[in-house]
Design an enzyme around this catalytic site. Structure first.
Site, mmCIF file in Angstrom:
data_model
loop_
_atom_site.group_PDB
_atom_site.id
_atom_site.type_symbol
_atom_site.label_atom_id
_atom_site.label_comp_id
_atom_site.label_asym_id
_atom_site.label_seq_id
_atom_site.Cartn_x
_atom_site.Cartn_y
_atom_site.Cartn_z
ATOM 1 N N GLU A 14 104.223 -16.913 4.398
ATOM 2 C CA GLU A 14 105.634 -16.920 3.966
ATOM 3 C C GLU A 14 106.059 -15.527 3.492
ATOM 4 O O GLU A 14 106.579 -15.362 2.385
ATOM 5 C CB GLU A 14 105.879 -17.986 2.895
ATOM 6 C CG GLU A 14 105.643 -19.384 3.436
ATOM 7 C CD GLU A 14 106.248 -20.520 2.609
ATOM 8 O OE1 GLU A 14 106.721 -20.283 1.494
ATOM 9 O OE2 GLU A 14 106.247 -21.661 3.123
ATOM 10 N N GLU B 46 102.150 -25.678 7.463
ATOM 11 C CA GLU B 46 102.559 -26.408 6.254
ATOM 12 C C GLU B 46 103.637 -27.407 6.647
ATOM 13 O O GLU B 46 104.664 -27.016 7.208
ATOM 14 C CB GLU B 46 103.098 -25.458 5.175
ATOM 15 C CG GLU B 46 102.007 -24.653 4.500
ATOM 16 C CD GLU B 46 102.494 -23.823 3.322
ATOM 17 O OE1 GLU B 46 103.435 -24.247 2.631
ATOM 18 O OE2 GLU B 46 101.908 -22.747 3.100
#
Ligand code: AHR
Length: 490
Positions: A174, A297
Site C-alpha cells: 500500500e 488483501e
C-alpha cells in the site's frame, strides 16, 4: 423461476491456482502474538512457541501460501531486529496498530517455522516505505543464499544451516497510503530500483510482487503496468468489503438487518467488476498474461467488537461472512486466468478471521468452513459455466464456480445470497456421466448466527440431500442464505 447452470466440462483447461486460497497474517492486534505465537514457556500447548490448536485447525483447510509481516506493518518492519537470540532482540513500537510495543520474538525464523508447521509457502512483504535497498537485499540474501556470504553466515549462526525456499516477495505494501503516500509514477521508479537488487540464489527463484492498486484506482494499475510490467511477476490489488458508507461507521459484525446483509453482499460482488477492469488494463500491456493479479488483501471490515482495542481490528464472523467468502472465492475461481493468488485478511483474531482465540481457547469461524469446503478447487481445472440466475434485489441471487479434479470429479460451489427464498436450480452436465452426488451445506437459522467460545458449533457444515441426478441433469434446491458444495462422482 428455475435457475439454470450449464457446465462446459470439456472446455475446462485453466488451472485454479491453489494460492487463490492463500492467507495473510500481520503484526496487528492479536494475530501474530496470541493468535499464533505464545512462546515456548506458555502453558498453552505449543510447538517451539507456536500454538498447536491453531496449527491443527489451519492444516485442515490446506493453506497454500501465507503473507507476512504486513500490511502497513511491513513498511515499518526492520527484519534484523527480529533475528538472533530472542532475549537480545530490540523492541518495536507498532505505530499503525494500537501503538503497542512488541518484543520481536516472532521474526523471520519463527515465521518460516510456522510455514513449515502449516506446510505452506511463505510470502514475505518487504519494506520499501521506510527501509533501504540494502536492507531488502540482505533480507532475501539471509533467507535464500546457499553459499558463503555475510548474510548466510549470520543465518547459520542463528541456528539455520540450509537456506529456506522462498518464492513470493512483495516490494512494499500500500505504498499509495500507509507504505509512504507515493504517487504511482514515484512508486514505479522506486519499485524498479529496489527490485533490481533482489537476487535469485541457487535454485531459488523469486516471484516479485509490486504494490498494486486498491478498489477502483485504475490509474495506479495503468501506470505500474506501463512503467514496470516487464520487471514484475505479480501486481497486487486490495479491496475490503465495508458495509457502512463512512470509515467511522463501518457497521457491526453481528448486529445487522436484512438491508445491511444486502449491502454487504452487493459490495462483495463488486470484486468481480474490480478484477475485470484491472485485468482489462493489464491485458493492454500484458496480453499474454505473464503478470499475475495478486489480490493479497480482501475480506470484511466492520467496527471492532465493543470493548476491544480499536487498533486491534478484532471482529466476530457470522453467516454473512461465510457468504462474502464464498462469493469472493467463486469470483477468483472464475478469473483464474489472471488471478493467481489471493490472501484473505487475516488468519487469526483480525478482520475476517479463520480462528478466534481467547487465552487457551480457540474456535473456528463460518469463514473457516467455507475455506474447508472450497479447498476442493485448489489446482483443479476451472469449468467454464453458463448461469441464468434469478435476481436478489439488484444483484444475482446465485454465485457459482465449478472445477474438475484429477480424479475426474466435478465440484460445484454455489451461494444463495437471498436471505428469504430458496433457489431451484437445474444443472446440465455436459461430457461426464455422474452416478453419485454428494452435497454439503453451510447455513443457519439466523443471518447473524456465529460461533462463540460458549457455543462453538452454532454454524458448521452439514450433509445435504436436496439434489438428485435426472439423466444428464442435476436437479435440486439451494436454501436461502447458504453456501453449498456439490461433488459429482462417476
Ligand atoms: O489488513 C489490515 C490493513 O489493511 C493492512 O495493514 C493494510 O495493508 C490495509 O490497509
Amino acid at each position: 423461476m428455475l435457475n439454470k447452470l450449464i457446465l462446459n466440462i470439456e472446455q475446462a483447461k485453466e488451472k485454479i491456482n491453489k494460492n487463490i486460497y492463500g492467507h495473510f497474517a500481520e503484526h496487528l492486534g492479536r494475530c501474530i502474538y496470541e493468535g499464533f505465537w505464545v512462546g515456548e514457556d506458555s502453558e498453552i500447548p505449543n510447538t517451539r512457541g507456536i500454538r498447536n490448536d491453531v496449527i491443527e485447525a489451519l492444516r485442515e483447510i490446506n493453506i497454500p501460501v501465507l503473507r507476512w509481516p504486513g500490511g502497513c506493518f511491513a513498511d515499518e518492519y526492520h527484519w534484523k531486529d527480529g533475528v538472533g537470540p530472542r532475549e537480545e532482540r530490540t523492541t518495536i513500537v507498532n505505530n499503525h496498530w494500537g501503538g503497542v510495543t512488541e518484543n520481536n520474538h516472532f521474526g523471520t525464523h519463527e515465521f518460516m517455522d510456522l510455514c513449515d508447521l502449516l506446510d505452506t509457502e511463505p510470502y514475505i512483504s518487504g519494506n520499501l516505505g521506510s527501509g533501504t535497498i540494502r536492507e531488502m537485499q540482505e533480507w532475501v540474501d539471509y533467507m535464500t543464499h546457499d553459499g558463503e556470504s555475510p548474510m548466510s553466515d549470520w543465518r547459520k549462526e542463528n541456528g539455520r544451516k540450509e537456506p529456506w525456499d522462498l518464492k513470493y516477495f512483495g516490494v512494499g505494501n500500500e505504498n499509495w497510503g500507509c507504505g509512504g503516500n507515493m504517487r504511482p509514477e514515484y512508486y514505479a521508479d522506486k519499485y524498479k530500483n529496489y527490485q533490481t537488487y533482489i537476487n535469485d540464489h541457487g535454485d531459488n527463484k523469486i516471484f516479485k510482487i509490486a504494490c498494486g492498486s486498491h478498489d477502483s484506482n485504475y490509474h495506479w494499475t495503468e501506470v505500474l503496468m506501463e512503467e514496470a510490467a516487464d520487471k514484475m511477476d505479480g501486481l497486487s490489488l486490495h479491496y475490503y468489503t465495508v458495509p457502512g458508507d463512512e470509515w467511522e461507521n463501518k457497521g457491526s459484525a453481528t448486529d445487522f438487518d436484512q438491508n445491511e446483509w444486502y449491502i454487504t453482499l452487493k459490495k462483495a460482488m463488486y470484486m468481480d467488476e474490480l478484477i475485470t477492469k484491472h485485468s482489462t488494463i493489464m491485458d493492454k500491456y500484458d496480453p499474454e498474461k505473464k503478470v499475475a493479479l495478486i489480490v493479497d488483501e480482501w475480506g470484511t471490515w466492520y467496527d471492532v467488537e465493543p470493548g476491544t482495542n480499536p487498533g486491534f481490528l478484532y471482529q466476530q464472523n457470522t453467516l454473512r461472512d461465510a457468504l462474502v467468502a464464498g462469493i469472493h472465492l467463486n469470483i477468483f475461481n472464475q478469473h483464474a486466468d489472471r488471478v493467481k493468488m489471493a490472501n484473505i485478511a487475516q488468519t487469526a483474531n483480525v478482520l475476517q478471521a479463520m480462528v478466534l482465540t481467547d487465552e487457551e481457547d480457540m474456535i473456528v469461524t463460518p469463514t473457516y468452513y467455507v475455506f474447508k469446503m472450497f479447498k476442493v478447487h485448489q489446482e483443479a481445472l476451472q469449468i467454464p459455466i453458463y448461469l441464468e440466475t434469478e435476481k436478489y434485489k439488484e444483484i444475482p441471487k446465485l454465485s457459482v464456480s465449478a472445477s474438475k479434479n484429477e480424479q475426474g470429479e466435478v465440484n460445484i460451489t454455489i451461494c444463495n445470497l437471498d436471505p428469504e427464498n430458496e433457489a431451484k436450480i437445474e444443472t446440465v452436465i455436459n461430457a461426464i456421466k455422474a452416478n453419485e452426488v454428494e452435497a454439503k451445506i453451510l447455513s443457519s437459522d439466523n443471518l447473524n448466527d456465529h460461533n462463540t467460545f460458549e457455543n462453538p458449533d452454532k454454524v458448521k457444515p452439514e450433509g445435504f440431500d436436496k439434489f438428485s441426478m435426472e439423466g444428464q441433469k442435476l436437479v435440486g434446491e439451494i436454501p436461502s442464505s447458504s453456501v453449498v458444495l456439490l461433488t459429482l462422482k462417476k
